[in-house]
Write an enzyme that holds these catalytic residues in place. Structure first.
Site, short mmCIF file in Angstrom:
data_model
loop_
_atom_site.label_atom_id
_atom_site.label_comp_id
_atom_site.label_asym_id
_atom_site.label_seq_id
_atom_site.Cartn_x
_atom_site.Cartn_y
_atom_site.Cartn_z
N ALA A 15 0.80 -1.23 0.00
CA ALA A 15 0.00 0.00 0.00
C ALA A 15 0.83 1.27 0.00
O ALA A 15 0.30 2.35 -0.25
CB ALA A 15 -0.92 0.00 1.22
N GLY B 214 3.34 1.86 -2.03
CA GLY B 214 4.04 1.99 -3.31
C GLY B 214 3.39 2.97 -4.26
O GLY B 214 2.39 3.63 -3.95
N ASP C 173 2.29 -2.84 4.25
CA ASP C 173 3.53 -2.75 3.45
C ASP C 173 4.68 -3.05 4.40
O ASP C 173 4.48 -3.14 5.62
CB ASP C 173 3.67 -1.34 2.83
CG ASP C 173 4.56 -1.33 1.58
OD1 ASP C 173 5.75 -1.73 1.69
OD2 ASP C 173 4.09 -0.93 0.52
N ARG D 255 9.39 -2.34 -13.14
CA ARG D 255 10.44 -2.33 -14.17
C ARG D 255 11.12 -0.97 -14.26
O ARG D 255 10.54 0.05 -13.96
CB ARG D 255 9.81 -2.57 -15.55
CG ARG D 255 9.42 -3.94 -15.82
CD ARG D 255 9.28 -4.17 -17.31
NE ARG D 255 8.09 -3.58 -17.91
CZ ARG D 255 7.94 -3.37 -19.21
NH1 ARG D 255 8.95 -3.66 -20.05
NH2 ARG D 255 6.82 -2.88 -19.71
N ASN E 238 10.01 -10.67 -7.15
CA ASN E 238 8.56 -10.63 -6.90
C ASN E 238 7.93 -12.00 -6.66
O ASN E 238 6.89 -12.10 -6.01
CB ASN E 238 7.85 -9.91 -8.06
CG ASN E 238 8.16 -8.42 -8.05
OD1 ASN E 238 8.79 -7.92 -7.13
ND2 ASN E 238 7.71 -7.70 -9.06
N HIS F 144 0.11 -11.05 -19.85
CA HIS F 144 0.39 -9.64 -19.57
C HIS F 144 1.88 -9.35 -19.78
O HIS F 144 2.62 -9.13 -18.82
CB HIS F 144 -0.05 -9.27 -18.15
CG HIS F 144 0.20 -7.83 -17.85
ND1 HIS F 144 -0.36 -6.81 -18.59
CD2 HIS F 144 0.99 -7.21 -16.94
CE1 HIS F 144 0.05 -5.65 -18.14
NE2 HIS F 144 0.88 -5.86 -17.13
P1 NAD Z 1 6.65 0.44 -6.04
O1 NAD Z 1 8.05 0.02 -5.90
O2 NAD Z 1 6.34 1.88 -6.16
O3 NAD Z 1 5.77 -0.15 -4.86
C1 NAD Z 1 5.85 -1.47 -4.46
C2 NAD Z 1 5.55 -1.54 -2.98
O4 NAD Z 1 5.64 -2.90 -2.61
C3 NAD Z 1 6.57 -0.75 -2.12
O5 NAD Z 1 5.91 0.13 -1.25
C4 NAD Z 1 7.29 -1.84 -1.36
O6 NAD Z 1 7.70 -1.45 -0.06
C5 NAD Z 1 6.23 -2.92 -1.31
N1 NAD Z 1 6.75 -4.23 -0.98
C6 NAD Z 1 7.92 -4.79 -1.34
N2 NAD Z 1 8.05 -6.00 -0.77
C7 NAD Z 1 6.92 -6.21 -0.06
C8 NAD Z 1 6.45 -7.27 0.76
N3 NAD Z 1 7.17 -8.37 0.94
N4 NAD Z 1 5.26 -7.13 1.34
C9 NAD Z 1 4.52 -6.02 1.15
N5 NAD Z 1 4.90 -4.98 0.40
C10 NAD Z 1 6.10 -5.08 -0.19
O7 NAD Z 1 6.06 -0.35 -7.33
P2 NAD Z 1 4.69 -0.05 -8.10
O8 NAD Z 1 4.96 0.89 -9.21
O9 NAD Z 1 3.62 0.23 -7.14
O10 NAD Z 1 4.45 -1.49 -8.79
C11 NAD Z 1 4.17 -2.61 -8.01
C12 NAD Z 1 4.08 -3.88 -8.86
O11 NAD Z 1 2.96 -3.79 -9.73
C13 NAD Z 1 5.29 -4.09 -9.76
O12 NAD Z 1 5.62 -5.45 -9.77
C14 NAD Z 1 4.80 -3.67 -11.13
O13 NAD Z 1 5.50 -4.28 -12.18
C15 NAD Z 1 3.36 -4.15 -11.06
N6 NAD Z 1 2.45 -3.57 -12.02
C16 NAD Z 1 1.49 -4.40 -12.52
C17 NAD Z 1 0.56 -3.92 -13.41
C18 NAD Z 1 -0.51 -4.84 -13.93
O14 NAD Z 1 -1.18 -4.47 -14.89
N7 NAD Z 1 -0.76 -5.98 -13.38
C19 NAD Z 1 0.60 -2.58 -13.80
C20 NAD Z 1 1.58 -1.75 -13.27
C21 NAD Z 1 2.53 -2.27 -12.37
C1 LMR Z 2 2.09 -2.09 -17.44
O1 LMR Z 2 1.66 -2.78 -18.36
O2 LMR Z 2 2.03 -0.84 -17.46
C2 LMR Z 2 2.65 -2.76 -16.22
O3 LMR Z 2 2.70 -4.13 -16.38
C3 LMR Z 2 3.95 -2.19 -15.78
C4 LMR Z 2 5.08 -2.50 -16.72
O4 LMR Z 2 6.12 -2.99 -16.25
O5 LMR Z 2 4.96 -2.23 -17.92
#
Ligand code: NAD
Ligand code: LMR
Length: 343
Positions: free
Chosen positions: A39, A41, A64, A111, A124, A207
């Site tokens: 939460a 992030g 988090d 990424r 992850n 994805h």
């Molecule tokens: P971020 O680094 O800003 O935030 C991630 C958060 O996860 C951080 O606050 C971190 O402290 C926390 N975290 C790390 N380890 C943890 C644990 N063991 N337990 C709980 N929290 C933990 O990253 P973000 O930009 O928020 O992205 C998060 C994830 O979502 C990434 O893997 C990203 O690739 C993915 N993502 C997925 C999609 C999708 O369509 N599914 C889209 C965008 C991003």
């Molecule tokens: C997206 O599609 O925007 C996410 O999966 C984040 C990424 O790494 O591209």
């Protein structure tokens, strides 16, 4: 005045202190309990803020490994119904999850330019496993919305954790691919000169890159595209994530519009739990639509979860060829996730 040893507990429970645990938000018809894991992030924070204003939620838990006391204090001052509680670090994971109806997981590293989503696997995969083990212990009936990348592998990891524990229900495990649909609706609407809210683009497969399969022959409203438009739209939809990662130049990947997509999807799940009928969304789920164990498809959300996975419908030659290419790569991502737990 709190004794020093209780200070952290006090800070992370500040909202619970203001609202006793049985507080029922006024105007909250059903009052679902939702946890966000990750939460603090880039996705987690705007997602938490948007969920705080969701009228279907009575309790919002923010978990988090960093920064949740501050974020919880901040969000808890919003004058909306949901009670917010913060939980910090793995020792509070199980407590954060007790009694949750819906668990949304955006925890994990994003990424940077030049990376693939699969490059995130080594970090992850372990995070997804730990968080799903917490779900097994505290809220095994919860609906899980898994956002952490690579979704193609983290969803199979979650499934294996739940299978090992004997709690797996494929209907309740949903990989969030909603942003592919949101992004496809936007790009297609631009080409058609329409409002994106009027456009419905099916996006299936997985994805990542060419595993993201927009079915442009099935766009609603009914329309047709020239071959250059098909090439442009397919490539932009498949590479939309990379477009944002590069524009952010190492700061993050998509966060703000991902939070919007996650809220749209979570809200559909809450409506489903409320018993609304006829709710269809796209998600990466256990599937028999192809020979692959998981596949992103249109699903019918019923009150027990993704109750029906819809068939792909008629594909044209271009889409059929894309599907065949995507399946090979997707099979490998799924296998990698499954074997991470089996090992
Ligand atoms: P971020 O680094 O800003 O935030 C991630 C958060 O996860 C951080 O606050 C971190 O402290 C926390 N975290 C790390 N380890 C943890 C644990 N063991 N337990 C709980 N929290 C933990 O990253 P973000 O930009 O928020 O992205 C998060 C994830 O979502 C990434 O893997 C990203 O690739 C993915 N993502 C997925 C999609 C999708 O369509 N599914 C889209 C965008 C991003
Ligand atoms: C997206 O599609 O925007 C996410 O999966 C984040 C990424 O790494 O591209």
């Amino acid at each position: 005045m709190q004794p020093a040893s209780k200070a952290n507990q006090h800070t992370t429970r500040i909202s619970a202190h203001l609202h006793p645990p049985n507080f029922q938000a006024k105007g909250t018809a059903l009052g679902f309990k939702v946890a966000i894991l990750g939460a603090a992030g880039g996705i987690g924070q705007p997602l938490a803020m948007l969920m705080k204003i969701n009228l279907l939620i009575s309790v919002l838990h923010l978990y988090d490994v960093v920064n949740t006391p501050g974020i919880t204090a901040d969000i808890s001052h919003m004058d909306t119904g949901a009670v917010v509680r913060g939980f910090l670090g793995q020792q509070q994971l199980e407590e954060a999850l007790v009694g949750m109806d819906l668990v949304i997981i955006p925890a994990g590293v994003p990424r940077k330019p030049g990376m693939t989503r699969d490059d995130l696997f080594n970090i992850n995969a372990g995070i997804a496993r730990t968080l799903c083990e917490g779900i097994v212990k505290s809220c095994l009936k919860a609906i899980v919305n898994l956002i952490s990348n690579p979704v193609n592998s983290t969803v199979p990891i979650a499934a294996e954790v739940f299978k090992r524990a004997g709690t797996y229900d494929p209907k309740r495990l949903l990989g969030v691919t909603m942003l592919n649909v949101v992004r496809a609706n936007t790009f297609v609407a631009e080409v058609l000169g329409l409002d994106p809210r009027e456009v419905d683009v099916p996006v299936v497969g997985g994805h990542a890159g060419m595993m993201i399969l927009p079915l442009l022959s099935q766009v609603k409203p009914l329309c047709s595209f020239t071959p250059p438009e098909i090439e442009y739209l397919t490539s932009r939809i498949q590479n939309g994530g990379t477009e944002v990662v590069e524009a952010k130049a190492g700061a993050d990947s998509a966060t703000l519009y991902m939070a919007h997509a996650a809220v749209k999807f979570a809200n559909a799940c809450l409506c489903m739990l409320r018993g609304d009928a006829g709710n269809f969304e796209y998600a990466f789920v256990a599937s028999q639509v192809t020979e692959l164990l998981f596949f992103a498809s249109k699903v019918r959300l019923g009150h027990t979860g993704a109750e029906e996975v819809l068939l792909l419908g008629p594909l044209n030659e271009y889409e059929g060829a894309g599907l065949e290419k995507a399946k090979k790569e997707l099979a490998e991502s799924i296998r990698k996730g499954v074997s991470f737990i089996k090992k």
